[in-house]
Design a protein around this motif. Structure first.
Motif, PDB file in Angstrom:
ATOM      1  N   ASP A 221      42.042 -40.229  -1.814  1.00 48.04           N
ATOM      2  CA  ASP A 221      42.591 -39.113  -1.043  1.00 48.04           C
ATOM      3  C   ASP A 221      43.495 -38.245  -1.910  1.00 48.04           C
ATOM      4  N   ALA A 222      43.529 -36.950  -1.583  1.00 45.55           N
ATOM      5  CA  ALA A 222      44.266 -35.969  -2.377  1.00 45.55           C
ATOM      6  C   ALA A 222      45.345 -35.248  -1.580  1.00 45.55           C
ATOM      7  N   LYS A 223      45.687 -35.758  -0.391  1.00 47.64           N
ATOM      8  CA  LYS A 223      46.862 -35.313   0.370  1.00 47.64           C
ATOM      9  C   LYS A 223      46.839 -33.853   0.810  1.00 47.64           C
ATOM     10  N   PHE A 224      45.702 -33.196   0.747  1.00 46.46           N
ATOM     11  CA  PHE A 224      45.586 -31.795   1.158  1.00 46.46           C
ATOM     12  C   PHE A 224      46.384 -30.835   0.278  1.00 46.46           C
ATOM     13  N   THR A 225      46.669 -31.224  -0.960  1.00 42.47           N
ATOM     14  CA  THR A 225      47.421 -30.329  -1.844  1.00 42.47           C
ATOM     15  C   THR A 225      46.602 -30.003  -3.098  1.00 42.47           C
ATOM     16  N   VAL A 226      46.857 -28.825  -3.646  1.00 39.99           N
ATOM     17  CA  VAL A 226      46.172 -28.402  -4.864  1.00 39.99           C
ATOM     18  C   VAL A 226      46.504 -29.351  -6.011  1.00 39.99           C
ATOM     19  N   GLU A 227      47.796 -29.698  -6.132  1.00 38.78           N
ATOM     20  CA  GLU A 227      48.238 -30.556  -7.228  1.00 38.78           C
ATOM     21  C   GLU A 227      47.562 -31.925  -7.184  1.00 38.78           C
ATOM     22  N   SER A 228      47.544 -32.523  -6.001  1.00 38.44           N
ATOM     23  CA  SER A 228      46.891 -33.829  -5.873  1.00 38.44           C
ATOM     24  C   SER A 228      45.385 -33.708  -6.070  1.00 38.44           C
ATOM     25  N   GLY A 229      44.833 -32.590  -5.634  1.00 37.40           N
ATOM     26  CA  GLY A 229      43.410 -32.370  -5.846  1.00 37.40           C
ATOM     27  C   GLY A 229      43.058 -32.401  -7.318  1.00 37.40           C
ATOM     28  N   THR A 230      43.899 -31.757  -8.137  1.00 39.74           N
ATOM     29  CA  THR A 230      43.671 -31.755  -9.586  1.00 39.74           C
ATOM     30  C   THR A 230      43.779 -33.158 -10.162  1.00 39.74           C
ATOM     31  N   GLN A 231      44.830 -33.876  -9.759  1.00 40.99           N
ATOM     32  CA  GLN A 231      45.063 -35.213 -10.307  1.00 40.99           C
ATOM     33  C   GLN A 231      43.977 -36.197  -9.896  1.00 40.99           C
ATOM     34  N   VAL A 232      43.634 -36.207  -8.622  1.00 37.20           N
ATOM     35  CA  VAL A 232      42.624 -37.139  -8.127  1.00 37.20           C
ATOM     36  C   VAL A 232      41.260 -36.851  -8.757  1.00 37.20           C
ATOM     37  N   ALA A 233      40.903 -35.584  -8.817  1.00 38.81           N
ATOM     38  CA  ALA A 233      39.622 -35.228  -9.414  1.00 38.81           C
ATOM     39  C   ALA A 233      39.582 -35.624 -10.897  1.00 38.81           C
ATOM     40  N   SER A 234      40.690 -35.418 -11.604  1.00 34.47           N
ATOM     41  CA  SER A 234      40.755 -35.802 -13.021  1.00 34.47           C
ATOM     42  C   SER A 234      40.528 -37.295 -13.186  1.00 34.47           C
ATOM     43  N   ASN A 235      41.186 -38.082 -12.322  1.00 28.27           N
ATOM     44  CA  ASN A 235      41.024 -39.536 -12.386  1.00 28.27           C
ATOM     45  C   ASN A 235      39.583 -39.961 -12.131  1.00 28.27           C
ATOM     46  N   LEU A 236      38.971 -39.355 -11.113  1.00 30.78           N
ATOM     47  CA  LEU A 236      37.599 -39.716 -10.773  1.00 30.78           C
ATOM     48  C   LEU A 236      36.618 -39.286 -11.873  1.00 30.78           C
ATOM     49  N   LEU A 237      36.856 -38.135 -12.445  1.00 29.23           N
ATOM     50  CA  LEU A 237      35.988 -37.661 -13.530  1.00 29.23           C
ATOM     51  C   LEU A 237      36.078 -38.566 -14.746  1.00 29.23           C
ATOM     52  N   GLN A 238      37.269 -39.056 -15.042  1.00 28.56           N
ATOM     53  CA  GLN A 238      37.448 -39.961 -16.174  1.00 28.56           C
ATOM     54  C   GLN A 238      36.803 -41.315 -15.909  1.00 28.56           C
ATOM     55  N   ALA A 239      36.845 -41.744 -14.661  1.00 21.38           N
ATOM     56  CA  ALA A 239      36.315 -43.062 -14.311  1.00 21.38           C
ATOM     57  C   ALA A 239      34.794 -43.093 -14.212  1.00 21.38           C
ATOM     58  N   HIS A 240      34.189 -41.942 -13.994  1.00 19.34           N
ATOM     59  CA  HIS A 240      32.733 -41.878 -13.808  1.00 19.34           C
ATOM     60  C   HIS A 240      32.125 -40.892 -14.802  1.00 19.34           C
ATOM     61  N   LYS A 241      31.466 -41.422 -15.789  1.00 20.32           N
ATOM     62  CA  LYS A 241      30.905 -40.578 -16.846  1.00 20.32           C
ATOM     63  C   LYS A 241      29.679 -39.808 -16.384  1.00 20.32           C
ATOM     64  N   LYS A 242      29.060 -40.291 -15.323  1.00 18.21           N
ATOM     65  CA  LYS A 242      27.932 -39.558 -14.730  1.00 18.21           C
ATOM     66  C   LYS A 242      28.150 -39.497 -13.229  1.00 18.21           C
ATOM     67  N   ILE A 243      28.054 -38.308 -12.677  1.00 18.69           N
ATOM     68  CA  ILE A 243      28.235 -38.084 -11.237  1.00 18.69           C
ATOM     69  C   ILE A 243      27.077 -37.235 -10.735  1.00 18.69           C
ATOM     70  N   ASP A 244      26.612 -37.550  -9.534  1.00 14.47           N
ATOM     71  CA  ASP A 244      25.525 -36.752  -8.955  1.00 14.47           C
ATOM     72  C   ASP A 244      26.015 -35.782  -7.888  1.00 14.47           C
ATOM     73  N   ALA A 245      27.029 -36.178  -7.110  1.00 15.23           N
ATOM     74  CA  ALA A 245      27.526 -35.304  -6.042  1.00 15.23           C
ATOM     75  C   ALA A 245      28.958 -35.678  -5.679  1.00 15.23           C
ATOM     76  N   ILE A 246      29.723 -34.677  -5.248  1.00 16.21           N
ATOM     77  CA  ILE A 246      31.089 -34.882  -4.770  1.00 16.21           C
ATOM     78  C   ILE A 246      31.245 -34.174  -3.435  1.00 16.21           C
ATOM     79  N   TRP A 247      31.848 -34.872  -2.463  1.00 17.69           N
ATOM     80  CA  TRP A 247      32.290 -34.176  -1.259  1.00 17.69           C
ATOM     81  C   TRP A 247      33.807 -34.142  -1.245  1.00 17.69           C
ATOM     82  N   ASN A 248      34.355 -32.942  -1.258  1.00 19.43           N
ATOM     83  CA  ASN A 248      35.792 -32.724  -1.147  1.00 19.43           C
ATOM     84  C   ASN A 248      36.076 -32.275   0.279  1.00 19.43           C
TER      85      ASN A 248
END
Length: 352
Positions: A221-248
């Motif tokens: 979860d990203a708490k409905f904030t831009v800042e958390s959105g950036t942080q959470v997405a960064s973490n997920l991108l680093q953890a998954h080297k290949k991604i097919d789809a994201i629902w935000n």
């Protein structure tokens, strides 16, 4: 107990068209005019229900406008109230503090307003004060985040959060199937994980994916904030080297999510947003990045809530229904916006 909830506490799926349809249904079968501004605003069809009637004071309480969606909620409510010469709009100071919102609602009860439109920071924690209003004979129109006690509101209007998840999951699942993808990596970026609305959205998403034989790989979860959105997405991108789809789940926090994706220079996947912001719709129309769709949860519901409050306070019903009174529950539909229909929805988008 003090509890700050940064934004939408329970929400529906975005309902851009649903809200517009409701506004028209309150008064007429005539089609609603297309709003000219970027922020969604209701239109008023001229029928008997719109003729001046008994003067009513409508109290309004909502969280602080710390996001585009909440800002549009407040703007739409105020704008709609100005459409009627028989409505006095009485808003209280918006706040993200639970105790302050309770005090503000109590001041409206003491003022003996004719009706109350309340978008609570937290439905459970404001349930008691809403019940106090109802017990005092003041009808409460519960907007978006629901009060758990049905005796605490006369009518609830909001989005279909489960349907929002279903819409997103259906788009993701079908797109991946059409591409012939097997065992996809599907990520989910929620708003506030503990909120009932988020749980409903996630369940709808999972249920829809299941029909295609897919599951969510990881979610955060990203708490409905831009800042958390950036942080959470960064973490997920680093953890998954290949991604097919994201629902935000939320287009406001999506600004941060997209910033993180751009910073990481990733583009092997597609993304679906949530709520239907104007900037998201413009990105979808341009078709120049990973954002390919968003599912609506429109703040036009606030305009409809004011209309309903006026009708209830004046003892009227919806003119397109046979019944003489306003229904106790109105759930708006969640629509899927893609590049094919983006221009149709853009006038109803809210600025993030």
């Amino acid at each position: 107990m003090k509890k700050s909830v940064g934004r939408r506490g329970f929400l529906v799926s975005g309902a851009v068209v649903g809200a517009g349809a409701l506004v028209t249904a309150c008064t007429s079968n005539a089609p609603a005019a297309t709003p000219s501004s970027a922020a969604p605003q209701a239109t008023t069809a001229g029928t008997d229900n719109d003729q001046p009637g008994t003067k009513v004071v409508i109290g309004f309480s909502a969280p602080a406008a710390d996001h585009g969606w909440i800002a549009a909620i407040a703007k739409n409510a105020e704008t709609q109230s100005k459409e009627y010469s028989d409505v006095e709009f009485k808003p209280v100071e918006p706040t993200n503090d639970i105790n302050q919102q309770i005090s503000a609602v109590e001041s409206l009860i003491a003022a003996k307003v004719a009706a109350l439109v309340i978008l609570p920071n937290d439905g459970e924690q404001l349930n008691q004060v809403a019940r106090k209003a109802m017990d005092a004979g003041i009808p409460v129109i519960n907007l978006d985040r629901v009060f758990p006690d049905k005796l605490s509101y006369r009518t609830w209007i909001g989005g279909d959060n489960y349907g929002m998840g279903v819409a997103a999951g259906t788009y993701v699942g079908k797109t991946l199937k059409d591409k012939g993808v097997t065992n996809p990596v599907i990520l989910e970026i929620q708003g506030i994980a503990t909120l009932p609305l988020t749980m409903d959205r996630s369940k709808g998403f999972a249920d829809a994916l299941k029909t295609f034989g897919f599951t969510v790989t990881a979610k955060q979860d990203a708490k409905f904030t831009v800042e958390s959105g950036t942080q959470v997405a960064s973490n997920l991108l680093q953890a998954h080297k290949k991604i097919d789809a994201i629902w935000n789940h939320d287009d406001d926090q999506g600004i941060g999510v997209l910033a993180a994706i751009k910073e990481a220079n990733r583009s092997e996947f597609f993304m679906v947003g949530g709520a239907g912001s104007a900037n998201a719709i413009r990105d979808i129309a341009a078709d120049s990045g990973v954002l390919k769709a968003t599912v609506t949860y429109s703040p036009t519901m606030a305009s409809s809530a004011i209309k309903l409050a006026r009708l209830i306070a004046q003892g009227k019903g919806l003119s397109d229904l046979v019944e003489n009174s306003v229904p106790t529950s109105i759930t708006l539909a969640s629509e899927t916006i893609t590049k094919e229909n983006a221009q149709k929805y853009l006038p109803l988008g809210f600025e993030s």
